[in-house]
Write a protein that holds these residues in place. Structure first.
Motif, PDB file in Angstrom:
ATOM      1  N   VAL A  74      28.276  27.659   2.717  1.00 47.30           N
ATOM      2  CA  VAL A  74      28.961  26.489   2.662  1.00 47.30           C
ATOM      3  C   VAL A  74      30.343  26.740   1.745  1.00 47.30           C
ATOM      4  O   VAL A  74      31.323  26.332   2.247  1.00 47.30           O
ATOM      5  CB  VAL A  74      28.253  25.368   2.151  1.00 47.30           C
TER       6      VAL A  74
ATOM      7  N   ALA B  80      22.945  20.261   6.793  1.00 48.94           N
ATOM      8  CA  ALA B  80      23.860  21.157   7.522  1.00 48.94           C
ATOM      9  C   ALA B  80      25.083  20.732   8.454  1.00 48.94           C
ATOM     10  O   ALA B  80      26.116  21.174   8.521  1.00 48.94           O
ATOM     11  CB  ALA B  80      23.017  21.986   8.473  1.00 48.94           C
TER      12      ALA B  80
ATOM     13  N   SER C 249      27.648  19.649   5.846  1.00 47.99           N
ATOM     14  CA  SER C 249      28.607  20.928   5.311  1.00 47.99           C
ATOM     15  C   SER C 249      29.443  21.259   6.393  1.00 47.99           C
ATOM     16  O   SER C 249      30.507  21.794   5.989  1.00 47.99           O
ATOM     17  CB  SER C 249      27.371  22.023   5.128  1.00 47.99           C
TER      18      SER C 249
ATOM     19  N   VAL D  28      26.126  27.482   7.533  1.00 50.21           N
ATOM     20  CA  VAL D  28      25.435  26.090   6.810  1.00 50.21           C
ATOM     21  C   VAL D  28      24.113  25.983   6.988  1.00 50.21           C
ATOM     22  O   VAL D  28      23.403  25.001   6.129  1.00 50.21           O
ATOM     23  CB  VAL D  28      26.187  24.969   7.325  1.00 50.21           C
TER      24      VAL D  28
END
Length: 545
Positions: free
Chosen positions: A97, A358, A361, A508
Protein backbone atom coordinates in the motif's frame (compact mmCIF):
# COMPACT_ATOMS: atom_id res chain seq x y z
CA UNK A 1 17.25 -10.44 -7.69
CA UNK A 2 20.78 -9.24 -6.98
CA UNK A 3 21.06 -8.76 -3.20
CA UNK A 4 23.34 -5.76 -3.73
CA UNK A 5 20.60 -4.09 -5.79
CA UNK A 6 18.08 -4.72 -3.01
CA UNK A 7 20.43 -3.26 -0.40
CA UNK A 8 20.54 0.12 -2.15
CA UNK A 9 18.61 2.65 0.02
CA UNK A 10 15.96 3.25 -2.62
CA UNK A 11 13.45 4.83 -0.26
CA UNK A 12 15.96 7.31 1.09
CA UNK A 13 16.94 8.17 -2.47
CA UNK A 14 13.26 8.70 -3.33
CA UNK A 15 12.98 11.11 -0.39
CA UNK A 16 16.28 12.92 -0.96
CA UNK A 17 16.25 13.41 -4.72
CA UNK A 18 13.30 15.85 -4.90
CA UNK A 19 15.06 17.93 -2.23
CA UNK A 20 18.09 18.10 -4.51
CA UNK A 21 15.84 19.06 -7.41
CA UNK A 22 14.10 21.75 -5.35
CA UNK A 23 17.45 23.23 -4.32
CA UNK A 24 18.64 23.23 -7.93
CA UNK A 25 15.48 25.02 -9.08
CA UNK A 26 15.72 27.59 -6.28
CA UNK A 27 19.38 28.29 -7.07
CA UNK A 28 18.75 28.79 -10.77
CA UNK A 29 19.87 32.32 -11.60
CA UNK A 30 17.29 34.73 -12.98
CA UNK A 31 18.01 37.57 -15.34
CA UNK A 32 16.25 40.82 -15.95
CA UNK A 33 16.74 41.13 -19.69
CA UNK A 34 14.06 39.57 -21.82
CA UNK A 35 16.30 37.31 -23.85
CA UNK A 36 18.17 35.94 -20.86
CA UNK A 37 14.92 35.64 -18.89
CA UNK A 38 13.60 33.37 -21.62
CA UNK A 39 16.63 31.15 -21.16
CA UNK A 40 16.12 31.17 -17.39
CA UNK A 41 12.52 30.07 -17.90
CA UNK A 42 13.67 27.11 -19.97
CA UNK A 43 16.32 26.26 -17.38
CA UNK A 44 13.85 26.33 -14.47
CA UNK A 45 11.31 24.22 -16.32
CA UNK A 46 13.93 21.78 -17.57
CA UNK A 47 15.52 21.26 -14.15
CA UNK A 48 12.15 20.73 -12.45
CA UNK A 49 10.91 18.30 -15.08
CA UNK A 50 14.25 16.50 -15.21
CA UNK A 51 14.27 16.05 -11.44
CA UNK A 52 10.70 14.68 -11.52
CA UNK A 53 11.59 12.23 -14.31
CA UNK A 54 14.70 11.00 -12.46
CA UNK A 55 12.42 10.39 -9.48
CA UNK A 56 10.30 8.20 -11.76
CA UNK A 57 13.40 6.19 -12.65
CA UNK A 58 14.21 5.74 -8.94
CA UNK A 59 10.63 4.56 -8.39
CA UNK A 60 11.08 1.95 -11.11
CA UNK A 61 14.22 0.71 -9.34
CA UNK A 62 12.36 0.53 -6.01
CA UNK A 63 9.61 -1.55 -7.63
CA UNK A 64 12.24 -3.85 -9.13
CA UNK A 65 13.75 -4.42 -5.69
CA UNK A 66 10.32 -4.93 -4.09
CA UNK A 67 9.00 -8.50 -3.77
CA UNK A 68 5.33 -8.27 -4.76
CA UNK A 69 4.66 -11.82 -3.58
CA UNK A 70 5.38 -10.62 -0.04
CA UNK A 71 3.59 -7.27 -0.25
CA UNK A 72 2.24 -7.52 3.29
CA UNK A 73 5.76 -7.20 4.72
CA UNK A 74 7.62 -3.92 4.96
CA UNK A 75 10.58 -4.09 2.60
CA UNK A 76 13.49 -1.82 1.62
CA UNK A 77 13.75 -1.11 5.33
CA UNK A 78 16.27 1.31 6.83
CA UNK A 79 16.55 2.23 10.51
CA UNK A 80 18.97 4.76 11.96
CA UNK A 81 18.94 6.34 15.41
CA UNK A 82 17.81 9.96 15.17
CA UNK A 83 17.07 11.14 18.73
CA UNK A 84 18.10 8.11 20.79
CA UNK A 85 17.34 9.83 24.10
CA UNK A 86 13.67 9.87 23.11
CA UNK A 87 13.67 6.58 21.23
CA UNK A 88 13.13 8.32 17.87
CA UNK A 89 14.55 6.79 14.69
CA UNK A 90 14.81 7.61 11.03
CA UNK A 91 12.96 4.48 9.98
CA UNK A 92 11.54 3.86 6.51
CA UNK A 93 10.02 0.84 4.84
CA UNK A 94 7.22 0.10 2.42
CA UNK A 95 4.55 -2.54 2.12
CA UNK A 96 2.40 -2.79 -1.00
CA UNK A 97 0.00 0.00 0.00
CA UNK A 98 2.75 2.44 0.92
CA UNK A 99 4.64 1.76 -2.31
CA UNK A 100 1.47 2.23 -4.37
CA UNK A 101 0.85 5.63 -2.77
CA UNK A 102 4.48 6.62 -3.29
CA UNK A 103 4.03 5.69 -6.94
CA UNK A 104 0.90 7.87 -7.13
CA UNK A 105 2.84 10.89 -5.86
CA UNK A 106 5.85 10.29 -8.08
CA UNK A 107 3.72 9.83 -11.21
CA UNK A 108 1.63 12.96 -10.63
CA UNK A 109 4.46 15.41 -9.93
CA UNK A 110 5.97 15.51 -13.47
CA UNK A 111 2.45 15.94 -14.85
CA UNK A 112 1.86 18.88 -12.51
CA UNK A 113 5.20 20.39 -13.59
CA UNK A 114 4.16 20.08 -17.25
CA UNK A 115 0.72 21.51 -16.50
CA UNK A 116 2.36 24.57 -14.90
CA UNK A 117 4.68 25.08 -17.89
CA UNK A 118 3.17 28.44 -18.86
CA UNK A 119 2.09 29.68 -15.45
CA UNK A 120 3.86 32.87 -14.32
CA UNK A 121 5.45 32.89 -17.79
CA UNK A 122 6.59 36.50 -17.45
CA UNK A 123 7.99 36.04 -13.94
CA UNK A 124 10.88 33.61 -13.68
CA UNK A 125 11.22 34.03 -9.95
CA UNK A 126 7.60 33.09 -9.22
CA UNK A 127 7.80 30.07 -11.50
CA UNK A 128 11.06 29.06 -9.83
CA UNK A 129 9.52 29.22 -6.37
CA UNK A 130 6.35 27.43 -7.45
CA UNK A 131 8.16 24.47 -9.02
CA UNK A 132 10.64 24.23 -6.15
CA UNK A 133 7.75 24.05 -3.66
CA UNK A 134 6.16 21.28 -5.74
CA UNK A 135 9.38 19.24 -5.56
CA UNK A 136 9.72 19.94 -1.83
CA UNK A 137 6.17 18.73 -1.30
CA UNK A 138 6.98 15.59 -3.30
CA UNK A 139 9.82 14.75 -0.91
CA UNK A 140 7.53 15.13 2.11
CA UNK A 141 4.75 13.07 0.52
CA UNK A 142 7.09 10.19 -0.31
CA UNK A 143 8.65 10.32 3.17
CA UNK A 144 5.36 10.27 5.08
CA UNK A 145 4.13 7.16 3.27
CA UNK A 146 7.29 5.19 4.06
CA UNK A 147 7.86 6.46 7.62
CA UNK A 148 7.87 3.59 10.13
CA UNK A 149 8.52 5.64 13.26
CA UNK A 150 5.50 7.35 14.81
CA UNK A 151 7.39 10.51 15.81
CA UNK A 152 9.07 10.73 12.40
CA UNK A 153 5.65 10.33 10.80
CA UNK A 154 4.28 13.16 12.93
CA UNK A 155 7.13 15.51 11.96
CA UNK A 156 6.46 14.86 8.27
CA UNK A 157 2.70 15.14 8.83
CA UNK A 158 3.24 18.70 10.04
CA UNK A 159 6.09 19.63 7.67
CA UNK A 160 3.85 19.08 4.63
CA UNK A 161 1.76 22.06 5.69
CA UNK A 162 4.54 24.52 4.87
CA UNK A 163 4.81 24.08 1.07
CA UNK A 164 1.03 23.65 0.69
CA UNK A 165 0.35 26.87 2.60
CA UNK A 166 2.61 28.85 0.27
CA UNK A 167 1.34 27.06 -2.85
CA UNK A 168 -2.23 28.12 -2.01
CA UNK A 169 -1.65 31.54 -0.47
CA UNK A 170 1.24 32.68 -2.64
CA UNK A 171 0.39 31.13 -6.00
CA UNK A 172 -3.35 30.58 -5.82
CA UNK A 173 -6.13 32.43 -7.63
CA UNK A 174 -8.80 34.86 -6.45
CA UNK A 175 -8.88 37.53 -3.77
CA UNK A 176 -9.61 34.97 -1.02
CA UNK A 177 -6.64 32.70 -1.69
CA UNK A 178 -4.89 33.82 1.50
CA UNK A 179 -8.05 33.17 3.47
CA UNK A 180 -8.18 29.66 1.99
CA UNK A 181 -4.51 29.09 2.83
CA UNK A 182 -4.96 30.23 6.44
CA UNK A 183 -8.11 28.13 6.84
CA UNK A 184 -6.23 25.07 5.55
CA UNK A 185 -3.37 25.82 7.94
CA UNK A 186 -5.61 26.35 10.98
CA UNK A 187 -7.57 23.14 10.47
CA UNK A 188 -4.38 21.15 9.86
CA UNK A 189 -2.53 22.67 12.83
CA UNK A 190 -5.49 21.98 15.11
CA UNK A 191 -5.45 18.33 14.08
CA UNK A 192 -1.68 18.22 14.37
CA UNK A 193 -1.71 19.60 17.92
CA UNK A 194 -4.25 16.98 18.98
CA UNK A 195 -2.10 14.31 17.37
CA UNK A 196 1.02 15.64 19.11
CA UNK A 197 -0.68 15.24 22.48
CA UNK A 198 -1.56 11.68 21.54
CA UNK A 199 2.02 10.98 20.37
CA UNK A 200 3.39 12.21 23.70
CA UNK A 201 0.84 10.15 25.63
CA UNK A 202 1.73 7.11 23.51
CA UNK A 203 5.39 7.66 24.34
CA UNK A 204 4.58 7.68 28.06
CA UNK A 205 2.97 4.24 27.72
CA UNK A 206 6.31 2.68 26.73
CA UNK A 207 8.16 1.50 29.89
CA UNK A 208 11.61 2.78 30.82
CA UNK A 209 14.66 0.60 30.28
CA UNK A 210 15.73 -0.33 33.84
CA UNK A 211 19.44 -0.26 32.91
CA UNK A 212 19.46 3.24 31.39
CA UNK A 213 16.38 4.88 32.87
CA UNK A 214 15.36 5.90 29.32
CA UNK A 215 12.95 4.60 26.72
CA UNK A 216 14.45 2.09 24.27
CA UNK A 217 16.25 3.66 21.30
CA UNK A 218 13.60 2.29 18.94
CA UNK A 219 10.61 3.01 21.19
CA UNK A 220 8.68 4.85 18.48
CA UNK A 221 9.05 2.17 15.78
CA UNK A 222 5.52 1.27 14.68
CA UNK A 223 6.24 -2.46 14.56
CA UNK A 224 7.67 -2.43 18.09
CA UNK A 225 4.71 -0.47 19.45
CA UNK A 226 2.22 -2.85 17.84
CA UNK A 227 4.02 -5.87 19.26
CA UNK A 228 4.39 -4.35 22.72
CA UNK A 229 0.74 -3.27 23.06
CA UNK A 230 -0.47 -6.62 21.74
CA UNK A 231 1.25 -8.23 24.71
CA UNK A 232 0.61 -5.41 27.19
CA UNK A 233 -2.77 -3.85 26.40
CA UNK A 234 -3.34 -0.26 27.45
CA UNK A 235 -6.16 0.63 29.84
CA UNK A 236 -9.42 0.89 27.93
CA UNK A 237 -9.93 4.61 28.51
CA UNK A 238 -6.32 5.44 27.64
CA UNK A 239 -6.46 3.49 24.37
CA UNK A 240 -9.71 5.16 23.36
CA UNK A 241 -8.38 8.65 24.06
CA UNK A 242 -5.19 7.98 22.10
CA UNK A 243 -7.19 6.57 19.22
CA UNK A 244 -9.34 9.70 19.14
CA UNK A 245 -6.23 11.91 19.14
CA UNK A 246 -4.85 10.22 16.05
CA UNK A 247 -8.22 9.74 14.36
CA UNK A 248 -9.32 13.38 14.61
CA UNK A 249 -6.05 14.53 13.00
CA UNK A 250 -6.46 11.99 10.21
CA UNK A 251 -10.16 12.81 9.72
CA UNK A 252 -9.27 16.50 9.19
CA UNK A 253 -6.56 15.57 6.72
CA UNK A 254 -8.73 13.06 4.85
CA UNK A 255 -11.16 15.07 4.96
CA UNK A 256 -14.15 13.43 6.60
CA UNK A 257 -17.48 15.04 7.48
CA UNK A 258 -17.84 17.26 9.55
CA UNK A 259 -14.20 18.47 9.55
CA UNK A 260 -13.99 18.83 5.78
CA UNK A 261 -14.90 22.48 5.28
CA UNK A 262 -11.35 23.68 4.55
CA UNK A 263 -11.12 21.57 1.36
CA UNK A 264 -13.63 23.32 -0.97
CA UNK A 265 -12.07 26.73 -0.22
CA UNK A 266 -8.55 25.41 -0.78
CA UNK A 267 -9.48 23.71 -4.05
CA UNK A 268 -11.34 26.78 -5.32
CA UNK A 269 -8.43 29.15 -4.76
CA UNK A 270 -5.42 26.91 -5.46
CA UNK A 271 -3.85 26.31 -8.85
CA UNK A 272 -5.08 23.17 -10.59
CA UNK A 273 -1.70 21.51 -10.07
CA UNK A 274 -1.72 22.34 -6.36
CA UNK A 275 -5.24 20.95 -5.97
CA UNK A 276 -4.14 17.81 -7.79
CA UNK A 277 -1.35 17.12 -5.30
CA UNK A 278 -3.42 18.25 -2.32
CA UNK A 279 -6.52 16.13 -2.97
CA UNK A 280 -5.10 13.25 -5.01
CA UNK A 281 -2.07 12.55 -2.80
CA UNK A 282 -1.69 14.66 0.34
CA UNK A 283 -5.18 13.98 1.70
CA UNK A 284 -4.49 10.25 1.45
CA UNK A 285 -2.17 10.68 4.43
CA UNK A 286 -5.34 10.84 6.53
CA UNK A 287 -6.82 7.54 5.38
CA UNK A 288 -3.35 5.96 5.21
CA UNK A 289 -2.79 6.96 8.84
CA UNK A 290 -6.11 5.41 9.88
CA UNK A 291 -5.10 2.19 8.16
CA UNK A 292 -1.49 1.94 9.30
CA UNK A 293 -1.54 3.62 12.73
CA UNK A 294 -5.05 3.76 14.21
CA UNK A 295 -6.03 0.16 13.50
CA UNK A 296 -2.82 -1.69 14.48
CA UNK A 297 -1.89 0.51 17.45
CA UNK A 298 -5.39 0.77 18.92
CA UNK A 299 -7.31 -2.35 17.80
CA UNK A 300 -9.83 -2.41 20.64
CA UNK A 301 -10.53 1.30 20.40
CA UNK A 302 -10.86 1.01 16.63
CA UNK A 303 -13.45 -1.73 17.08
CA UNK A 304 -15.22 0.41 19.71
CA UNK A 305 -15.34 3.47 17.42
CA UNK A 306 -16.13 1.62 14.18
CA UNK A 307 -19.96 1.99 14.30
CA UNK A 308 -19.72 5.78 14.70
CA UNK A 309 -16.99 6.08 12.06
CA UNK A 310 -19.10 4.06 9.62
CA UNK A 311 -22.01 6.45 10.18
CA UNK A 312 -19.73 9.44 9.53
CA UNK A 313 -18.38 7.76 6.40
CA UNK A 314 -21.88 7.15 5.01
CA UNK A 315 -22.84 10.75 5.79
CA UNK A 316 -19.71 11.93 3.95
CA UNK A 317 -20.65 9.85 0.90
CA UNK A 318 -24.13 11.34 0.64
CA UNK A 319 -23.33 14.84 1.85
CA UNK A 320 -20.36 15.25 -0.50
CA UNK A 321 -22.38 14.04 -3.47
CA UNK A 322 -25.37 16.27 -2.72
CA UNK A 323 -23.16 19.31 -2.21
CA UNK A 324 -21.35 18.58 -5.49
CA UNK A 325 -24.67 18.63 -7.35
CA UNK A 326 -25.44 22.11 -6.02
CA UNK A 327 -22.08 23.76 -6.79
CA UNK A 328 -21.69 26.61 -9.26
CA UNK A 329 -17.86 26.64 -9.09
CA UNK A 330 -16.13 23.85 -11.02
CA UNK A 331 -13.21 23.43 -8.62
CA UNK A 332 -15.47 23.35 -5.54
CA UNK A 333 -17.58 20.72 -7.27
CA UNK A 334 -14.53 18.46 -7.74
CA UNK A 335 -13.56 19.03 -4.10
CA UNK A 336 -16.97 17.91 -2.86
CA UNK A 337 -16.85 14.80 -5.04
CA UNK A 338 -13.67 13.92 -3.14
CA UNK A 339 -15.44 14.34 0.21
CA UNK A 340 -17.87 11.69 -1.05
CA UNK A 341 -15.10 9.40 -2.29
CA UNK A 342 -13.15 9.67 0.95
CA UNK A 343 -16.31 8.48 2.67
CA UNK A 344 -16.07 5.26 0.66
CA UNK A 345 -12.41 4.85 1.62
CA UNK A 346 -13.07 5.33 5.35
CA UNK A 347 -16.11 3.06 5.16
CA UNK A 348 -14.01 0.24 3.71
CA UNK A 349 -11.27 0.65 6.31
CA UNK A 350 -13.63 0.46 9.29
CA UNK A 351 -15.80 -2.32 7.86
CA UNK A 352 -12.97 -4.65 8.96
CA UNK A 353 -13.13 -7.17 6.14
CA UNK A 354 -10.13 -8.10 4.00
CA UNK A 355 -12.08 -7.29 0.84
CA UNK A 356 -13.20 -3.84 2.02
CA UNK A 357 -9.76 -2.90 3.39
CA UNK A 358 -8.04 -4.01 0.18
CA UNK A 359 -10.69 -2.09 -1.77
CA UNK A 360 -10.05 1.07 0.29
CA UNK A 361 -6.30 0.77 -0.25
CA UNK A 362 -6.84 0.44 -3.99
CA UNK A 363 -9.43 3.23 -3.89
CA UNK A 364 -6.81 5.63 -2.52
CA UNK A 365 -4.70 5.09 -5.62
CA UNK A 366 -7.55 5.07 -8.13
CA UNK A 367 -9.16 8.15 -6.64
CA UNK A 368 -5.83 9.95 -6.95
CA UNK A 369 -5.62 9.15 -10.65
CA UNK A 370 -9.25 10.06 -11.31
CA UNK A 371 -9.30 13.29 -9.30
CA UNK A 372 -5.89 14.32 -10.61
CA UNK A 373 -7.23 14.00 -14.14
CA UNK A 374 -10.36 16.01 -13.27
CA UNK A 375 -8.46 18.87 -11.67
CA UNK A 376 -5.89 19.09 -14.47
CA UNK A 377 -8.49 19.03 -17.25
CA UNK A 378 -10.58 21.58 -15.37
CA UNK A 379 -7.47 23.75 -15.09
CA UNK A 380 -6.91 23.55 -18.85
CA UNK A 381 -10.54 24.55 -19.37
CA UNK A 382 -10.37 27.52 -17.01
CA UNK A 383 -7.12 28.72 -18.61
CA UNK A 384 -9.00 29.06 -21.94
CA UNK A 385 -11.64 31.41 -20.56
CA UNK A 386 -10.81 35.09 -21.21
CA UNK A 387 -11.47 35.88 -17.55
CA UNK A 388 -10.27 32.50 -16.22
CA UNK A 389 -13.72 31.97 -14.77
CA UNK A 390 -14.44 28.85 -12.72
CA UNK A 391 -18.22 29.40 -12.81
CA UNK A 392 -19.95 26.54 -14.57
CA UNK A 393 -22.62 28.92 -15.91
CA UNK A 394 -19.97 30.80 -17.92
CA UNK A 395 -19.42 27.80 -20.18
CA UNK A 396 -21.51 25.79 -22.61
CA UNK A 397 -21.47 23.97 -25.94
CA UNK A 398 -17.73 23.30 -25.87
CA UNK A 399 -17.80 19.71 -27.10
CA UNK A 400 -17.93 20.95 -30.69
CA UNK A 401 -15.24 23.60 -30.07
CA UNK A 402 -12.72 21.56 -28.07
CA UNK A 403 -13.67 17.90 -28.63
CA UNK A 404 -10.46 16.42 -27.20
CA UNK A 405 -10.76 18.44 -24.00
CA UNK A 406 -14.43 17.49 -23.75
CA UNK A 407 -13.63 13.82 -24.28
CA UNK A 408 -10.92 13.72 -21.63
CA UNK A 409 -13.17 15.54 -19.15
CA UNK A 410 -15.91 12.98 -19.83
CA UNK A 411 -13.60 10.01 -19.26
CA UNK A 412 -12.26 11.54 -16.04
CA UNK A 413 -15.82 12.30 -14.94
CA UNK A 414 -17.00 8.77 -15.71
CA UNK A 415 -14.16 7.47 -13.57
CA UNK A 416 -15.50 9.63 -10.72
CA UNK A 417 -18.84 7.80 -10.98
CA UNK A 418 -17.01 4.44 -11.12
CA UNK A 419 -18.07 3.34 -14.60
CA UNK A 420 -17.27 -0.37 -15.21
CA UNK A 421 -14.11 -0.64 -17.28
CA UNK A 422 -12.39 2.18 -15.42
CA UNK A 423 -10.13 1.60 -12.42
CA UNK A 424 -12.34 3.25 -9.80
CA UNK A 425 -15.11 0.70 -10.41
CA UNK A 426 -12.93 -2.15 -9.15
CA UNK A 427 -12.09 -0.48 -5.86
CA UNK A 428 -15.58 0.86 -5.23
CA UNK A 429 -17.27 -2.50 -5.78
CA UNK A 430 -14.73 -4.13 -3.45
CA UNK A 431 -15.57 -1.62 -0.71
CA UNK A 432 -19.33 -2.04 -1.14
CA UNK A 433 -19.28 -5.85 -1.28
CA UNK A 434 -16.80 -6.09 1.59
CA UNK A 435 -18.90 -3.72 3.68
CA UNK A 436 -22.11 -5.62 2.90
CA UNK A 437 -20.67 -8.69 4.64
CA UNK A 438 -20.40 -6.62 7.84
CA UNK A 439 -23.17 -4.02 7.62
CA UNK A 440 -25.98 -4.42 5.13
CA UNK A 441 -27.46 -0.99 5.80
CA UNK A 442 -24.17 0.88 5.37
CA UNK A 443 -23.45 -0.79 2.05
CA UNK A 444 -26.95 -0.20 0.71
CA UNK A 445 -27.00 3.47 1.71
CA UNK A 446 -23.50 3.95 0.26
CA UNK A 447 -24.78 2.71 -3.11
CA UNK A 448 -26.91 5.86 -3.25
CA UNK A 449 -23.65 7.76 -3.54
CA UNK A 450 -23.00 6.02 -6.84
CA UNK A 451 -26.38 7.18 -8.16
CA UNK A 452 -25.73 10.74 -7.02
CA UNK A 453 -22.28 10.62 -8.64
CA UNK A 454 -23.92 9.98 -11.99
CA UNK A 455 -26.00 13.12 -11.46
CA UNK A 456 -23.17 15.50 -10.58
CA UNK A 457 -20.89 14.22 -13.34
CA UNK A 458 -23.40 14.10 -16.18
CA UNK A 459 -25.15 17.34 -15.23
CA UNK A 460 -21.81 19.13 -15.14
CA UNK A 461 -20.82 17.75 -18.53
CA UNK A 462 -24.18 18.81 -19.94
CA UNK A 463 -23.86 22.37 -18.60
CA UNK A 464 -20.25 22.87 -19.72
CA UNK A 465 -20.00 20.99 -22.99
CA UNK A 466 -23.48 20.88 -24.54
CA UNK A 467 -25.98 23.56 -25.58
CA UNK A 468 -25.10 26.99 -26.90
CA UNK A 469 -21.54 28.30 -26.86
CA UNK A 470 -20.80 31.79 -25.41
CA UNK A 471 -19.37 34.11 -28.06
CA UNK A 472 -16.09 34.58 -26.20
CA UNK A 473 -15.47 30.81 -26.24
CA UNK A 474 -16.44 29.89 -29.81
CA UNK A 475 -12.84 29.90 -31.07
CA UNK A 476 -10.76 28.73 -28.11
CA UNK A 477 -8.04 26.15 -28.96
CA UNK A 478 -8.28 22.46 -28.13
CA UNK A 479 -5.68 20.66 -26.04
CA UNK A 480 -2.16 21.15 -27.33
CA UNK A 481 0.63 18.58 -27.46
CA UNK A 482 1.97 19.44 -23.99
CA UNK A 483 -1.48 19.23 -22.42
CA UNK A 484 -2.13 15.89 -24.10
CA UNK A 485 1.12 14.59 -22.62
CA UNK A 486 -0.17 15.68 -19.20
CA UNK A 487 -3.55 13.99 -19.37
CA UNK A 488 -2.81 10.93 -21.54
CA UNK A 489 -0.93 8.94 -18.84
CA UNK A 490 -3.80 9.39 -16.38
CA UNK A 491 -6.46 8.31 -18.89
CA UNK A 492 -4.28 5.32 -19.80
CA UNK A 493 -3.95 4.32 -16.14
CA UNK A 494 -7.71 4.59 -15.61
CA UNK A 495 -8.27 2.23 -18.54
CA UNK A 496 -5.43 -0.22 -17.88
CA UNK A 497 -6.15 -0.64 -14.16
CA UNK A 498 -9.86 -0.89 -14.95
CA UNK A 499 -9.42 -3.70 -17.44
CA UNK A 500 -6.46 -5.43 -15.78
CA UNK A 501 -6.28 -4.54 -12.07
CA UNK A 502 -4.25 -7.62 -11.03
CA UNK A 503 -0.89 -5.81 -10.55
CA UNK A 504 -2.48 -3.25 -8.25
CA UNK A 505 -4.48 -5.89 -6.39
CA UNK A 506 -1.28 -7.84 -5.75
CA UNK A 507 0.04 -4.83 -3.83
CA UNK A 508 -2.98 -4.34 -1.54
CA UNK A 509 -4.31 -7.86 -0.88
CA UNK A 510 -1.73 -9.08 1.64
CA UNK A 511 -1.48 -5.78 3.57
CA UNK A 512 -5.25 -6.02 4.13
CA UNK A 513 -4.83 -9.46 5.68
CA UNK A 514 -1.99 -8.16 7.88
CA UNK A 515 -4.24 -5.33 9.07
CA UNK A 516 -6.92 -7.82 10.04
CA UNK A 517 -4.38 -9.86 11.98
CA UNK A 518 -3.41 -6.67 13.87
CA UNK A 519 -7.08 -6.34 14.85
CA UNK A 520 -7.14 -9.85 16.33
CA UNK A 521 -6.75 -8.59 19.95
CA UNK A 522 -10.15 -6.90 19.52
CA UNK A 523 -11.69 -10.19 18.37
CA UNK A 524 -12.14 -8.95 14.79
CA UNK A 525 -12.31 -11.73 12.21
CA UNK A 526 -12.62 -11.59 8.46
CA UNK A 527 -16.33 -12.11 7.71
CA UNK A 528 -17.27 -14.71 5.09
CA UNK A 529 -18.86 -13.50 1.83
CA UNK A 530 -22.54 -12.79 2.22
CA UNK A 531 -25.25 -13.72 -0.27
CA UNK A 532 -27.76 -10.83 -0.22
CA UNK A 533 -30.48 -13.13 -1.62
CA UNK A 534 -29.91 -16.00 0.81
CA UNK A 535 -32.78 -15.08 3.14
CA UNK A 536 -35.12 -14.52 0.23
CA UNK A 537 -34.35 -17.95 -1.26
CA UNK A 538 -34.87 -19.66 2.10
CA UNK A 539 -38.20 -17.89 2.51
CA UNK A 540 -39.25 -18.90 -1.00
CA UNK A 541 -38.34 -22.54 -0.39
CA UNK A 542 -40.27 -22.51 2.89
CA UNK A 543 -43.36 -21.09 1.24
CA UNK A 544 -43.23 -23.69 -1.53
CA UNK A 545 -43.06 -26.53 0.99
Amino acid sequence: MNSTFQEVPWLTLLVAWPLVGAAAVWLTATARTRGVASGALRAVRGIALGAALVELALLACAFTAFDTSDAGTHQLVETHAWIPQLGVSYAVGADGVALALVALAVVLVPLVVLAAWKEQESDVRRLRHYLALVLLLEAFMVAVFVARDVFFFYVLFEAMLIPVYFLIGGFGVGARRRYAAVKFLMFSLAGGLIMLAAVIALYVQVPLDPTTGLRPEDAFLTSNLVEYFAQNPMPVTTERLLFLGFFVAFAIKAPLFPVHTWLPDAAQHARAGTSTLLVAVLDKVGTFGMLTLCLPLFPRASDWAAPVVIVLAVISILYGALMAIGQSDLMRLIAYTSVSHFGFIVLGIFAFSSLSIAGSSLYMVNHGISTGALFLVAGFLVARHPERSQRIADYGGLQKVVPVLAGTFLVAGLSALSLPGLSTFVSEIMVIVGTFAVSHWAALVAVLGVVLAALYVLLTYQRVFTGGTPAELDSIPDLGAREKWVIAPLIALLLVLGLYPAPALDLVREPAQVTLSDLAPAGVQDPPPTDPFADASVTAEGSES
